[in-house]
Design an enzyme around this catalytic site. Structure first.
Site, mmCIF file in Angstrom:
data_model
loop_
_atom_site.group_PDB
_atom_site.id
_atom_site.type_symbol
_atom_site.label_atom_id
_atom_site.label_comp_id
_atom_site.label_asym_id
_atom_site.label_seq_id
_atom_site.Cartn_x
_atom_site.Cartn_y
_atom_site.Cartn_z
ATOM 1 N N SER A 177 7.058 50.730 80.358
ATOM 2 C CA SER A 177 5.983 50.022 79.688
ATOM 3 C C SER A 177 6.497 48.905 78.778
ATOM 4 C CB SER A 177 5.159 51.068 78.927
ATOM 5 O OG SER A 177 4.011 50.554 78.392
ATOM 6 N N ASP A 189 15.175 37.790 82.312
ATOM 7 C CA ASP A 189 14.727 36.639 83.094
ATOM 8 C C ASP A 189 14.944 35.321 82.368
ATOM 9 O OD1 ASP A 189 13.997 38.400 85.043
ATOM 10 O OD2 ASP A 189 11.879 37.842 85.095
ATOM 11 N N LYS A 211 6.621 51.471 85.115
ATOM 12 C CA LYS A 211 5.227 51.532 84.669
ATOM 13 C C LYS A 211 4.799 50.117 84.307
ATOM 14 C CE LYS A 211 2.000 53.163 81.236
ATOM 15 N NZ LYS A 211 1.489 51.769 81.098
#
Length: 529
Positions: free
Chosen positions: A380, A391, A405
């Site tokens: 999460s 990224d 999740k």
């Protein structure tokens, strides 16, 4: 609206004209999406009443049909819910035949009801309450059941067919959930229980307990004038908590002497951040994301910079085993280290579930190398932070595949003070990779490596990624859709236990700038579109 991955909290007036419901989303969103409304809980009752049940069921049905990520048909949803009464009394059976619904106890039919011809939450709520009332007239187990048992049986059965993260929390559990997310009125201690009674296990810094000199090991004998002997810990906690600013007196025993300590309750937000230094790296462990987490991380970094100065060569964020929490906190922590760049996008059926989050802060770590530790228990909000830093090329990830999740839940506070947690959006990393089921893949995978830390480091110095760390497959797997998730994750299987290998590799990456740069280059070449 405030989201979590955690949760977003909002106040809203439901379309059905019910009292304003309180919402929260398990994955933070930062802006208020609904106008505030005063929410008034139903009066406490020990018995089931149809009037209150209609309000609770209508609020639940309205919220599920409005916010669930996929379109839900209320007839099917409500029927599944009413079938949940079977858990309270196995002899109860609910059957729909065309426009009629029948209720039976054993072989005896005890009620027949007209089925609403629309998806109107109010009509289905009234039908559900009528079925429960009829069942109570003929079923002793259902008649003996408390209202919360009835709500739980019905909502559990409804949500079981949706997804693993949509769920119901009873009023008591929901109050605990809100306390963990948002803080609570308390004095700032944790408790230990043994054969001699209740003792102070820890004292949180900056709390009333610390200010009034409570110590670890102090035995608590009375709260105000009420003795704690034989009292369950849950009841002790209930007496220690209360409205912010309210007062209480503790009778404690220290060194065989009794004394009374007067305290005034303050807002307590559970600590989720711990800090330690190993070698030239500062390790910040985050165990969850509540209202105080971003502030605690910021304070930890600032204190480390002031304490260690040039001796601090890098940061390690340990997110292993972190189940997530508030979305806004995940975004805020990402912004602490990203002066610019995308953090997260969310997509769902509801127009307001389509959000894009971008960084507009500054790098609190001032460009120092960063390593993030993840494993199969990182979920999460933890996955948001890991993916955002990876990224945007701000950090290397070490460990195993994360939990996967990649969905946002909205938490709806119901009129009975319970909560519905409803999945309403899916999450995507800054490079557009889905987090749901795919999770986050580490830059350096440790779950498949069977050698020593030194052997893994030697491979990295030689320019080869460890077996299983095939993160270059991420884009190809994504293009195959969810069918590609298993193959990708099998390259670096998720592990739930903390590995000493993770920490040793992370520390060496911080201690050895050339190694950090090499691994960063290897990973970026493998994953750049």
């Amino acid at each position: 609206m405030r989201f979590f991955l955690g949760l977003v909290v909002k106040h809203a007036q439901t379309k059905a004209g019910l009292p304003g419901s309180r919402f929260a989303i398990l994955l933070p969103v930062l802006s208020a999406l609904w106008a505030c409304a005063v929410w008034t809980p139903l009066p406490a009752t020990t018995g089931f009443t149809s009037e209150q049940a209609v309000e609770v069921f209508a609020a639940g049905y309205d919220s599920i049909s409005e916010y669930y990520i996929d379109r839900v048909e209320l007839p099917s949803l409500a029927l599944h819910g009413m079938e949940g009464l079977h858990k309270i009394d196995p002899d109860l059976n609910v059957v729909r035949a065309d426009s009629k619904l029948t209720l039976a106890v054993g072989r005896a039919q005890i009620g027949e009801f007209n089925v609403p011809q629309s998806n109107d939450p109010s009509r289905w709520a009234r039908l559900t309450a009528s079925v429960v009332a009829a069942g109570r007239s003929a079923s002793q187990p259902l008649r003996d059941a408390l209202p919360e048992q009835v709500y739980k049986a019905i909502f559990d059965a409804e949500l079981a067919g949706l997804d693993p993260f949509s769920r119901y929390a009873s009023a008591d559990r929901a109050r605990d959930n809100r306390a963990n997310r948002d803080g609570f009125g308390g004095i700032g201690i944790t408790l230990a229980v043994d054969e001699d009674g209740i003792a102070v296990a820890s004292v949180l810094a900056g709390t009333p307990a610390e200010a009034q000199g409570l110590r670890v090991g102090d035995r608590i004998l009375f709260v105000d004038d009420e003795p704690l002997t034989g009292m369950p810990v849950s009841d002790v906690l209930a007496r220690l908590r209360g409205a912010v600013g309210s007062t209480l007196n503790l009778t404690i025993e220290r060194d065989s002497k009794r004394q009374i300590v007067a305290l005034s309750r303050a807002r307590i937000v559970p600590t989720t951040v711990t800090v330690k230094r190993e070698g030239e790296a500062v390790i910040i462990r985050i165990t969850g994301f509540n209202q105080g987490t971003a502030r605690q991380v910021e304070e930890a970094v600032e204190e480390a910079k002031a304490t260690y100065g040039l001796r601090m060569k890098g940061l390690i964020l340990d997110l292993r085993g972190n189940p997530g929490g508030l979305l806004d906190q995940a975004v805020a922590i990402s912004e602490l280290f990203l002066p610019q760049g995308e953090i997260l996008t969310t997509q769902g059926r509801h127009p307001r579930s389509r959000q894009r989050y971008r960084a507009s802060g500054s790098d609190l770590a001032e460009g120092l190398p960063m390593v993030v530790l993840i494993n199969g228990g990182s979920a999460s909000a933890a996955e948001i932070v890991a993916a955002a830093l990876q990224d945007n090329r701000r950090a290397l990830l070490v460990g195993t595949a994360s939990y996967g999740k990649g969905s946002v839940q909205t938490v709806v506070r119901l009129p009975n003070d319970g909560e519905l947690t409803i999945t309403w959006a899916r999450m995507y990393s800054p490079l557009g990779f889905p987090l749901n089921k795919f999770g986050v893949m580490p830059s350096v995978c440790t779950s498949q490596f069977t050698g020593t830390p030194e052997e893994l480091l030697k491979d990295l110095r030689g320019g080869s990624m460890p077996p299983g760390a095939a993160v270059a497959q991420r884009r190809a797997a994504t293009e195959r859709g969810e069918s590609g998730a298993d193959g990708l994750r099998n390259a670096c299987p998720a592990r739930s236990l903390d590995s000493e290998l993770d920490l040793k590799v992370a520390r060496q990456l911080i201690d050895e700038p050339q190694l950090y740069a090499r691994v960063n280059t290897l990973y970026q070449v493998a994953t750049t579109p």
